[in-house]
Design a protein around this motif. Structure first.
Motif, mmCIF file in Angstrom:
data_model
loop_
_atom_site.group_PDB
_atom_site.id
_atom_site.type_symbol
_atom_site.label_atom_id
_atom_site.label_comp_id
_atom_site.label_asym_id
_atom_site.label_seq_id
_atom_site.Cartn_x
_atom_site.Cartn_y
_atom_site.Cartn_z
ATOM 1 N N LYS A 3 -30.352 -17.091 70.973
ATOM 2 C CA LYS A 3 -29.374 -18.030 70.414
ATOM 3 C C LYS A 3 -29.659 -18.261 68.941
ATOM 4 N N ARG A 4 -28.582 -18.268 68.166
ATOM 5 C CA ARG A 4 -28.731 -18.463 66.727
ATOM 6 C C ARG A 4 -28.962 -19.940 66.412
ATOM 7 N N THR A 5 -29.771 -20.207 65.422
ATOM 8 C CA THR A 5 -30.015 -21.566 64.942
ATOM 9 C C THR A 5 -29.373 -21.732 63.568
ATOM 10 N N TYR A 6 -28.583 -22.768 63.414
ATOM 11 C CA TYR A 6 -27.871 -23.001 62.162
ATOM 12 C C TYR A 6 -28.652 -23.992 61.294
ATOM 13 N N ASN A 7 -28.640 -23.720 60.002
ATOM 14 C CA ASN A 7 -29.321 -24.637 59.089
ATOM 15 C C ASN A 7 -28.427 -25.829 58.753
ATOM 16 N N GLU A 8 -28.947 -26.726 57.940
ATOM 17 C CA GLU A 8 -28.244 -27.984 57.650
ATOM 18 C C GLU A 8 -26.916 -27.746 56.948
ATOM 19 N N ILE A 11 -24.429 -26.333 59.432
ATOM 20 C CA ILE A 11 -23.976 -27.369 60.371
ATOM 21 C C ILE A 11 -22.907 -28.251 59.717
ATOM 22 N N SER A 46 -24.530 -33.192 69.725
ATOM 23 C CA SER A 46 -25.208 -32.624 68.559
ATOM 24 C C SER A 46 -26.649 -33.088 68.457
#
Length: 261
Positions: A3-8, A11, A46
């Motif tokens: 799963k990809r993790t999104y930065n601030e 987001i 979230s």
């Protein structure tokens, strides 16, 4: 595939785009905005702390009410109410008292000053030798500072002052004019002088009374703005010096690292 993790930044961009798409969808259904419960659902999904969301909502609602000034001129008083977002640090209270003493002076035999202060409020009253009373009330409520000022101007309004001054001036100068101009003070000459000076005095006295109240309002508004300048933004509240316990802990950690080295 992991799963990809999104930065601030991603987001923020994704949420802004999602809100934009949602608003367009709501427009077609004649619906606009989100309720608090809907915002709470989004926050929960979230992984946003609901306490932080409620604090943000409170700050938003409070912000709409702060930074406002209301003024009022009555027959007897002038009022200024000013609300500003922020807090008053400890040194600002003393600066405030210094400013009040500079403007109005200290208590003397002819002038009276009363002062009541708590950790979050100040009630200050000054009465000069002419019995003109000025009241200053500062109240810190949560993240807002309320400034309430009032000043006593007269026992009667401009119209009442106009009649009184008009009558006094016309009687004195009307009688003198009748005596020196006509060489006598008969009833008709005195009456004529009275009416003439009354008609001349009334508009002047009315303008002076109105101007005196406007000057008082200007002075109180200036004082309210000066007090508001002492209010510090909430963001600076976190920029405080470390407490003694925090300093000791920090020094202990440094000592421990030094000992290991």
């Amino acid at each position: 595939m992991p799963k990809r993790t999104y930065n601030e930044n991603e987001i923020r961009a994704l949420l802004e785009r999602a809100v934009e798409l949602q608003s367009k969808s709501n427009a077609s259904r004649n619906k606009s905005g989100l309720s608090l419960s809907e915002l709470e659902d989004i926050a929960a999904a979230s992984d946003i702390d609901l306490a932080h969301l409620k604090q943000a909502v409170h700050e938003l609602e409070t912000q709409a009410q702060v930074g406002t000034t209301s003024t009022e001129i009555t027959n007897t008083h002038v009022f200024v109410d000013h609300t500003v977002s922020g807090y008053l640090p400890e040194h600002a209270w003393e600066d405030l008292l210094i400013e009040l003493r500079r403007r109005f002076g200290l208590a003397t035999d002819e002038e009276r000053v009363t002062e009541e202060r708590t950790d979050t409020s100040l009630s200050w009253t000054h009465v000069d030798k002419d019995d003109r009373e000025t009241q200053v009330y500062i109240d810190v409520r949560g993240d807002t500072v309320q400034i309430r000022l009032s000043q006593y101007v007269s026992e009667m309004g401009p119209a009442g002052e106009t009649l009184v001054w008009g009558a006094l001036v016309s009687i004195v100068f009307g009688s003198l004019a009748a005596l020196f101009v006509y060489g006598q003070s008969s009833m008709w000459t005195v009456a004529g002088g009275y009416v003439a000076f009354f008609l001349l005095t009334v508009p002047v006295a009315y303008v002076i009374g109105r101007q005196r109240r406007r000057n008082a309002l200007t002075q109180l508004t200036d004082l309210a703005n000066r007090i508001a300048d002492l209010v510090q933004p909430l963001s600076t509240a976190s920029l405080r010096a470390p407490s003694s316990s925090e300093t000791i802990t920090h020094q202990a950690k440094r000592t421990g690292r030094t000992g290991r080295s």
